[in-house]
Design a protein around this motif. Structure first.
Motif, PDB file in Angstrom:
ATOM      1  N   THR B 157      -2.374 -15.482  47.612  1.00 43.60           N
ATOM      2  CA  THR B 157      -2.940 -14.147  47.777  1.00 43.60           C
ATOM      3  C   THR B 157      -2.442 -13.218  46.681  1.00 43.60           C
ATOM      4  N   GLU B 159      -1.790  -9.516  44.970  1.00 42.43           N
ATOM      5  CA  GLU B 159      -1.475  -8.186  45.492  1.00 42.43           C
ATOM      6  C   GLU B 159      -2.488  -7.209  44.884  1.00 42.43           C
ATOM      7  N   SER B 161      -3.478  -3.418  44.726  1.00 41.67           N
ATOM      8  CA  SER B 161      -2.925  -2.133  45.158  1.00 41.67           C
ATOM      9  C   SER B 161      -3.986  -1.039  45.202  1.00 41.67           C
ATOM     10  N   GLY B 188      -6.621 -11.349  48.227  1.00 39.99           N
ATOM     11  CA  GLY B 188      -5.900 -10.075  48.106  1.00 39.99           C
ATOM     12  C   GLY B 188      -6.764  -8.905  48.544  1.00 39.99           C
ATOM     13  N   SER B 192      -6.079  -6.499  51.756  1.00 42.50           N
ATOM     14  CA  SER B 192      -5.898  -5.051  51.659  1.00 42.50           C
ATOM     15  C   SER B 192      -6.909  -4.316  52.543  1.00 42.50           C
TER      16      SER B 192
END
Lengths: 423, 255
Positions: B157, B159, B161, B188, B192
């Motif tokens: 996965t 990240e 942001s 990812g 999120s």
């Protein structure tokens, strides 16, 4: 002073250095939104015409009146928020004028000089100043801010505006600091006026400002009735214009309005065509020009029966004793009254939670609509605390974070409608 | 007697016919640039398929973004209540509903009687909605329909942001350039979206059964991310887009 013709007003604006074309656009935008939001409503009290006129006059006749006031030797100061005590200025013939912007139109101009991610109130105010559409920019002697939040505090510094330092706690050293700021303000207006405050004059201005607050409280009081005679939207306009009108004209208009509202109560005539849930509006101010959340909430059938914001109860709560003998005693009482305001800039600010809970009981409210201006961090974070207290008390609430633009009206409507159905 | 529910969303419109006990017919179409007219056409088509006419309808309730502009309804209901009613009809034990559509995401909390007691909706940002996922798909050149399949069995996965539908693109391009696999990036993105949606619970507990509805619930990747984030079983109705219209039809039946 007699009323000026549109042509004469144009000359006044020109003399003040306004960008006439831009100012006309701002006026058009204000008038259009006022017509759509207020004038289009049914069942408005006839006396609301006086407050519609006051809004219309805020950039026109009122400006001309204040220029005349200065010509006769009086002074004019611009103020923000609700912390600069009108009583002290009025006692030496200085007229305070609120400068907090509520219009969306000037915001694009503010973006040339300020970051975009600060609250719309500061952006609107400064946008008017930099686009040369604020007639008070030059009609006033000086402006005085306060330190209620970082955006304001830093903007004052950037634009060279003086401010009163408002402490952020309510302990005794803070109260002392506040009193010294009040005294500094007293000396400032005395210097501008070229004369000292007298006991009689200060007592008189305390009485006038008390009367203004009492009338606003009475209008609010009548909304406790099962059939409120005035909508939350119109009550907001009364409160917004109370800040902008001369205290005397406001008192006259509010007395006439109250008479009409009492008549409505006798006849059981509601300002609302239909019965809907009773809610309290809480949070950030809605300065003149901004009434979006009030308008949307009432258009989908909520009835705003009380307003706890800075353009609601926070502005007109409290009474200053009128029987004090010395100027010092009166200044002390003024310091108390303004220090009691439960602005979210204070931490802790548990009075505010108590005040909201009390209002819910007094006004028979079914729920609370928290309205937070985007990037108004104090109210946004405090909404969580208030929401927790409301949950404990079994009172539903909804948080609306928004600015002055129209882009999210629909979405706010969807959320408030669902909230209404849950109530 | 036949009852009709119409859900006019920002992206798609659904129509349900309900006879008081079960769904009789259903239809889904794009809302397009003239949502009310399209909703009317869909309603006519669904009625025709069921061999009925408008006069056979006892009552029609509209919900969704376009409900107040649709003339074919007898009354309107907010999407919160409609979704709650539709979900509870299908899953009587439901306590939490997550609905992610084209432009909005919402979480509804239900009590033991299936009544909606609290809700949260995204306000002025499309982050974490179907549109966000669609746009990241465009950057990765993967269609929304393929995403779930593509990420199945994948465990890595990335990240992510950025939650801004526009700026996530540059973050994704950066990851691609550094050699990150599209599957890893997609996981990812799903993670999120799930985290952002679950944060809407605020002080409310996310209690089972947790029902996931809306067009985004058809994306297995998001469903898996939601399960990983909550540790709960995620229940998706066979057709997750129709719960709003179904709730509206049930509301029409209950009067």
């Amino acid at each position: 002073m007699e009323r000026l013709s549109p042509k004469q007003l144009k000359r006044v604006w020109d003399d003040l250095g306004l960008d006439l074309a831009a100012h006309e656009k701002l006026m058009e935008s204000m008038e259009r939104s006022h017509a759509r939001t207020f004038l289009a409503c049914d069942r408005r009290p006839e006396s609301m015409g006086m407050f519609d006129a006051a809004l219309h006059d805020a950039h026109g006749q009122r400006v001309a009146d204040l220029i005349e006031h200065r010509r006769k030797g009086g002074g004019v100061i611009g103020t923000f928020c609700i912390y600069v005590p009108d009583e002290i200025a009025l006692a030496v013939g200085i007229v305070p004028v609120p400068l907090c912007g509520g219009s969306n139109w000037p915001i694009k101009h503010a973006d040339r000089v300020l970051p975009r991610d600060i609250c719309p109130l500061v952006r609107s105010t400064m946008g008017m100043a930099v686009s040369e559409t604020c007639p008070y920019k030059r009609a006033k002697n000086y402006a005085l801010g306060e330190t209620t939040c970082d955006a304001k505090k830093k903007a004052w510094d950037l634009f060279g505006i003086d401010s009163m330092e408002l402490p952020q706690r309510k302990d005794s050293p803070d109260r002392e600091l506040w009193l010294s700021e009040i005294r500094k303000f007293q000396h400032g207006v005395e210097e501008l006026a070229g004369r000292q405050i007298t006991e009689d004059a200060l007592r008189r201005s305390i009485r006038i400002c008390n009367r203004r607050r009492a009338l606003l409280r009475e209008v609010s009081e009548l909304r406790k009735k099962p059939e409120p005679p005035i909508t939350g939207l119109d009550a907001l306009l009364v409160s917004q214009t109370a800040l902008a009108m001369s205290p005397e004209s406001f008192i006259g208009a509010a007395e006439a309005l109250l008479e009409e509202l009492r008549e409505r109560i006798r006849n059981g005539y509601s300002a609302y065509p239909e019965v809907g849930p009773r809610v309290i509006f809480a949070g950030s101010p809605a300065p003149m020009g901004h009434a979006k959340v009030h308008a949307v909430a009432e258009s989908i059938g909520l009835r705003i029966v009380a307003d706890e914001s800075c353009t609601g109860a926070r502005y007109y709560r409290g009474h200053i004793p009128e029987d004090l003998l010395t100027v010092n005693g009166m200044l002390d009482a003024i310091a108390d009254r303004y220090f009691e305001i439960d602005c979210a800039c204070f931490s802790p600010n548990s009075e505010r939670v108590d005040n909201v809970l009390r209002m819910i009981a007094e006004y028979g409210a079914d729920g609370v609509v928290h309205n937070v201006l985007q990037y108004c961090h104090g109210y946004d974070i405090e909404a969580r605390r208030l929401d927790g207290a409301l949950r404990d008390a079994g009172i539903p609430s909804i948080l609306i974070v928004s600015d002055y633009s129209a882009e999210d009206e629909q979405r706010i409507g969807i959320r408030l409608e669902a909230f209404r159905e849950l109530l | 007697m036949i009852y009709c529910g119409v859900d006019i969303g920002a992206r798609s419109t659904e129509v349900i016919l309900f006879d008081g006990a079960q769904m009789v017919e259903q239809g889904i179409s794009a809302s397009g640039h003239r949502p009310s007219a399209n909703a009317q056409e869909l309603m006519d088509r669904v009625l025709a398929t069921a061999g009925m006419e408008a006069c056979d309808l006892a009552e029609t309730v509209a919900t969704g973004y376009g409900r107040n502009y649709f003339r074919g309804a007898d009354r309107v209901l907010s999407e919160i209540i409609s979704h709650a009613m539709g979900v509870v009809y299908l899953f009587p034990e439901a306590r939490t509903v997550i609905d992610i559509g084209g432009q909005d995401s919402k979480m509804i909390h239900l009590d033991e009687n299936g009544r909606a007691v609290d809700f949260t909706m995204n306000d002025r940002c499309a982050a974490g909605t179907g549109k966000f996922i669609e746009m990241t798909g465009q950057t990765l050149d993967v269609s929304v329909d393929e995403m779930g399949q593509l990420t199945r069995g994948h465990t890595e996965t990335a990240e992510i942001s950025s939650m801004c539908a526009v700026f996530a693109e540059s973050e994704i391009v950066g990851l691609l350039q550094s050699g990150t696999a599209p599957e890893t990036i997609l996981r990812g993105v799903f993670r999120s979206v799930a985290a952002r949606t679950l944060a809407m619970a605020g002080p409310n507990a996310i209690r089972p059964e947790l029902i996931f509805t809306g067009g985004v619930a058809m994306n297995g990747g998001v469903v898996r991310a939601m399960a990983e984030e909550t540790g709960l079983e995620i229940i998706v109705p066979p057709e997750p887009r129709i719960t709003g219209a179904l709730g509206a039809a049930i509301a029409a039946f209950r009067g």
